[in-house]
Design an enzyme around this catalytic site. Sequence first.
Site, PDB file in Angstrom:
ATOM      1  N   LYS A  17      14.139 -95.074  28.321  1.00 30.58           N
ATOM      2  CA  LYS A  17      15.449 -94.631  27.833  1.00 30.58           C
ATOM      3  C   LYS A  17      16.197 -94.016  28.993  1.00 30.58           C
ATOM      4  O   LYS A  17      15.647 -93.176  29.721  1.00 30.58           O
ATOM      5  CB  LYS A  17      15.243 -93.574  26.737  1.00 30.58           C
ATOM      6  N   GLN A  58      14.789 -88.917  34.832  1.00 31.22           N
ATOM      7  CA  GLN A  58      14.894 -89.167  33.390  1.00 31.22           C
ATOM      8  C   GLN A  58      13.543 -88.994  32.681  1.00 31.22           C
ATOM      9  O   GLN A  58      13.487 -88.593  31.523  1.00 31.22           O
ATOM     10  CB  GLN A  58      15.429 -90.593  33.187  1.00 31.22           C
ATOM     11  N   LYS A  67      13.278 -85.270  32.026  1.00 27.03           N
ATOM     12  CA  LYS A  67      14.350 -84.846  31.117  1.00 27.03           C
ATOM     13  C   LYS A  67      14.019 -85.261  29.690  1.00 27.03           C
ATOM     14  O   LYS A  67      14.104 -84.468  28.755  1.00 27.03           O
ATOM     15  CB  LYS A  67      15.651 -85.510  31.572  1.00 27.03           C
ATOM     16  N   LYS A  88      16.373 -96.197  33.971  1.00 28.17           N
ATOM     17  CA  LYS A  88      17.777 -96.095  34.377  1.00 28.17           C
ATOM     18  C   LYS A  88      18.208 -97.442  34.913  1.00 28.17           C
ATOM     19  O   LYS A  88      17.377 -98.236  35.364  1.00 28.17           O
ATOM     20  CB  LYS A  88      17.922 -95.036  35.475  1.00 28.17           C
ATOM     21  N   GLY A 108      25.064 -94.980  28.301  1.00 24.60           N
ATOM     22  CA  GLY A 108      26.116 -94.897  29.311  1.00 24.60           C
ATOM     23  C   GLY A 108      25.750 -93.944  30.437  1.00 24.60           C
ATOM     24  O   GLY A 108      24.762 -93.215  30.375  1.00 24.60           O
ATOM     25  N   ASP A 109      26.554 -93.963  31.470  1.00 26.21           N
ATOM     26  CA  ASP A 109      26.478 -92.994  32.569  1.00 26.21           C
ATOM     27  C   ASP A 109      27.837 -93.148  33.282  1.00 26.21           C
ATOM     28  O   ASP A 109      28.820 -93.556  32.628  1.00 26.21           O
ATOM     29  CB  ASP A 109      25.294 -93.307  33.506  1.00 26.21           C
ATOM     30  N   THR A 157      26.479 -84.327  25.975  1.00 33.25           N
ATOM     31  CA  THR A 157      26.012 -83.835  27.284  1.00 33.25           C
ATOM     32  C   THR A 157      26.775 -82.569  27.678  1.00 33.25           C
ATOM     33  O   THR A 157      26.175 -81.570  28.093  1.00 33.25           O
ATOM     34  CB  THR A 157      26.155 -84.925  28.366  1.00 33.25           C
ATOM     35  N   ASN A 184      33.314 -87.895  31.040  1.00 34.05           N
ATOM     36  CA  ASN A 184      32.727 -87.547  29.748  1.00 34.05           C
ATOM     37  C   ASN A 184      32.069 -86.166  29.755  1.00 34.05           C
ATOM     38  O   ASN A 184      32.349 -85.325  28.901  1.00 34.05           O
ATOM     39  CB  ASN A 184      31.708 -88.628  29.356  1.00 34.05           C
ATOM     40  N   SER A 230      21.184 -89.248  22.046  1.00 33.39           N
ATOM     41  CA  SER A 230      20.864 -90.680  22.044  1.00 33.39           C
ATOM     42  C   SER A 230      19.577 -90.916  21.247  1.00 33.39           C
ATOM     43  O   SER A 230      19.472 -91.886  20.490  1.00 33.39           O
ATOM     44  CB  SER A 230      20.677 -91.200  23.465  1.00 33.39           C
TER      45      SER A 230
HETATM   46  P1  NDP Z   1      32.215 -90.458  33.975  1.00 32.58           P
HETATM   47  O1  NDP Z   1      32.316 -91.790  34.624  1.00 32.58           O
HETATM   48  O2  NDP Z   1      32.742 -90.288  32.595  1.00 32.58           O
HETATM   49  O3  NDP Z   1      32.920 -89.341  34.895  1.00 32.58           O
HETATM   50  C1  NDP Z   1      32.523 -89.110  36.198  1.00 32.58           C
HETATM   51  C2  NDP Z   1      33.508 -88.145  36.813  1.00 32.58           C
HETATM   52  O4  NDP Z   1      33.030 -87.721  38.083  1.00 32.58           O
HETATM   53  C3  NDP Z   1      34.876 -88.773  37.048  1.00 32.58           C
HETATM   54  O5  NDP Z   1      35.861 -87.814  36.914  1.00 32.58           O
HETATM   55  C4  NDP Z   1      34.753 -89.257  38.489  1.00 32.58           C
HETATM   56  O6  NDP Z   1      35.990 -89.389  39.162  1.00 32.58           O
HETATM   57  C5  NDP Z   1      33.960 -88.122  39.092  1.00 32.58           C
HETATM   58  N1  NDP Z   1      33.238 -88.576  40.270  1.00 32.58           N
HETATM   59  C6  NDP Z   1      32.412 -89.641  40.375  1.00 32.58           C
HETATM   60  N2  NDP Z   1      31.971 -89.761  41.627  1.00 32.58           N
HETATM   61  C7  NDP Z   1      32.534 -88.756  42.323  1.00 32.58           C
HETATM   62  C8  NDP Z   1      32.468 -88.346  43.654  1.00 32.58           C
HETATM   63  N3  NDP Z   1      31.718 -89.019  44.549  1.00 32.58           N
HETATM   64  N4  NDP Z   1      33.159 -87.232  44.014  1.00 32.58           N
HETATM   65  C9  NDP Z   1      33.905 -86.567  43.112  1.00 32.58           C
HETATM   66  N5  NDP Z   1      34.014 -86.916  41.823  1.00 32.58           N
HETATM   67  C10 NDP Z   1      33.337 -87.996  41.444  1.00 32.58           C
HETATM   68  O7  NDP Z   1      30.675 -90.063  34.056  1.00 32.58           O
HETATM   69  P2  NDP Z   1      29.878 -88.976  33.214  1.00 32.58           P
HETATM   70  O8  NDP Z   1      30.754 -87.824  32.910  1.00 32.58           O
HETATM   71  O9  NDP Z   1      29.193 -89.684  32.131  1.00 32.58           O
HETATM   72  O10 NDP Z   1      28.757 -88.556  34.258  1.00 32.58           O
HETATM   73  C11 NDP Z   1      28.930 -87.461  35.171  1.00 32.58           C
HETATM   74  C12 NDP Z   1      27.564 -87.008  35.648  1.00 32.58           C
HETATM   75  O11 NDP Z   1      26.783 -86.579  34.535  1.00 32.58           O
HETATM   76  C13 NDP Z   1      26.717 -88.089  36.348  1.00 32.58           C
HETATM   77  O12 NDP Z   1      25.922 -87.473  37.341  1.00 32.58           O
HETATM   78  C14 NDP Z   1      25.803 -88.568  35.232  1.00 32.58           C
HETATM   79  O13 NDP Z   1      24.598 -89.130  35.731  1.00 32.58           O
HETATM   80  C15 NDP Z   1      25.541 -87.264  34.510  1.00 32.58           C
HETATM   81  N6  NDP Z   1      25.078 -87.404  33.131  1.00 32.58           N
HETATM   82  C16 NDP Z   1      25.822 -88.072  32.208  1.00 32.58           C
HETATM   83  C17 NDP Z   1      25.370 -88.161  30.905  1.00 32.58           C
HETATM   84  C18 NDP Z   1      26.200 -88.770  29.832  1.00 32.58           C
HETATM   85  O14 NDP Z   1      25.796 -88.650  28.658  1.00 32.58           O
HETATM   86  N7  NDP Z   1      27.314 -89.387  30.124  1.00 32.58           N
HETATM   87  C19 NDP Z   1      24.063 -87.623  30.504  1.00 32.58           C
HETATM   88  C20 NDP Z   1      23.399 -86.854  31.539  1.00 32.58           C
HETATM   89  C21 NDP Z   1      23.895 -86.798  32.804  1.00 32.58           C
HETATM   90  P3  NDP Z   1      36.655 -90.858  39.330  1.00 32.58           P
HETATM   91  O15 NDP Z   1      37.199 -91.210  38.000  1.00 32.58           O
HETATM   92  O16 NDP Z   1      37.694 -90.643  40.372  1.00 32.58           O
HETATM   93  O17 NDP Z   1      35.578 -91.798  39.787  1.00 32.58           O
END
Ligand code: NDP
Length: 447
Positions: free
Chosen positions: A93, A114, A117, A129, A168-169, A212, A243, A380
């Site tokens: 997962k 993961q 976690k 992943k 998603g991620d 999250t 997200n 999830s």
């Molecule tokens: P999203 O794609 O929804 O959002 C990612 C955000 O981070 C965007 O605003 C993006 O900006 C920004 N970002 C990405 N890369 C960079 C960078 N190199 N420097 C600065 N900003 C950056 O992803 P999520 O919110 O889902 O995921 C965010 C983090 O949380 C990740 O590390 C993910 O692995 C982790 N996570 C997510 C989960 C989930 O349920 N979604 C669960 C557990 C962990 P831009 O739009 O400009 O790319």
Amino acid sequence: MKLTNEYLLGIQKIVEQKNPAEPEFHQAVKEVLMSLQPVVEKNPKYIESGVIERLIEPERQIMFRVPWLDDSGKIQVNRGFRIQFNSAIGPYKGGLRFHPTVNLGVIKFLGFEQIFKNSLTTLPMGGGKGGSDFNPKGKSDGEIQRFCQSFMTELYRHIGPDTDVPAGDINVGAREIGYLFGQYKRITNTFTGVLTGKGLQFGGSLARTEATGYGLCYFTENMLQANGKSFEGQTVVISGAGNVAIYANEKATALGAKVVAMCDSNGYIYDKNGVDLAAIKQIKEVERKRITEYLKYHPEAEYHEGCKGIWTIPCDIALPCATQNEIDEESAKALAANGCYCVCEGSNMPSTPGAIDVYFENKMLYGPAKAANAGGVAVSGLEMSQNSERLSWSFEKVDKKLQGIMKNIFDNCEARAEEYGMPGNYMAGANIAGFLKVADAMIAQGI
Ligand code: NDP
């Protein structure tokens, strides 16, 4: 914290020799091995059973070609990945990430984290992943759809509701999960809970979108309260505007904090009056535009190019929610110097080892990602339960379960840190608690 145990140093060496050019994977493994030093010293069975040598090697690594047609009729080719890391306690997962920085090492670090976690959630889920180096920025909806269909045309043969359940991620949200699910259903002629984060009309769970970010704040609030503090009246900086960041902002604000900054990969906004989340949602969730647009809603706010500067803003609590290694040693020092006393991680591995050292040197409260952001995968898991019983639970029921899970994760991290002589070190507590369950299951199942 240093890695000094001879046996574990040997394992780290194997990881680096066998997996060259995968620095993120080396970093993730090293952090876990450092935490496990007192565990192997106290319990030789974890050495004798070879369980750590087995844990660092994924059960299966899948890499594949993803060809798709762009809007001009040109063929594009990306690389797809699915790392099925460990299935000792349940089906694999873990999310799918679409980002140009995706490579084997990045997916392996995420898959490795993961495992622990998912174990911490107490739900029956193994670790995996996946993703692709596909860059969705600037792509049309048709291109996103064709890419997702091509990706699933290969991935479908490796996954299933009792085998491997992706989610998603980064850059994989409800739209992408919808296209991936549609293609899986078409190819296999089955309607099953093979993906989570689905739309509410076809098996998604209420509160999965929020899980999250909300879970991060529940974990943080538990950690704050255990140390005589709370979100109430605190100034918070959140990186990202996706997200996790959006729903972390929503819950932190509901718990009485003021969020003053957010960013995307181009730059950050600083609004001393408190970030207007409705404007961020409109820009990011509806219009899919850049965060600089925020100034159209609030011309009095500031926009700065580049993301690093966000950590120089004075705050009490920092919630990194963008990407890996976004806080380096220098940024951590800036946070500490400006009065930040708590860092709790929404993104995966956002702090470099140097930054983590700074947190401990400054006696900051530090909530590690694999515990603090486990709310997403936990819900999830609850989505999988709802799919299995073909029922949907109310938002309140899911949210209440999420709160219980996050409290339980915090309590477990706190207790294991204490038990192994590192009170208040929730990073070590999370790694140890996550490890023990998986390792014991692996030993029980034989090699
Ligand atoms: P999203 O794609 O929804 O959002 C990612 C955000 O981070 C965007 O605003 C993006 O900006 C920004 N970002 C990405 N890369 C960079 C960078 N190199 N420097 C600065 N900003 C950056 O992803 P999520 O919110 O889902 O995921 C965010 C983090 O949380 C990740 O590390 C993910 O692995 C982790 N996570 C997510 C989960 C989930 O349920 N979604 C669960 C557990 C962990 P831009 O739009 O400009 O790319």
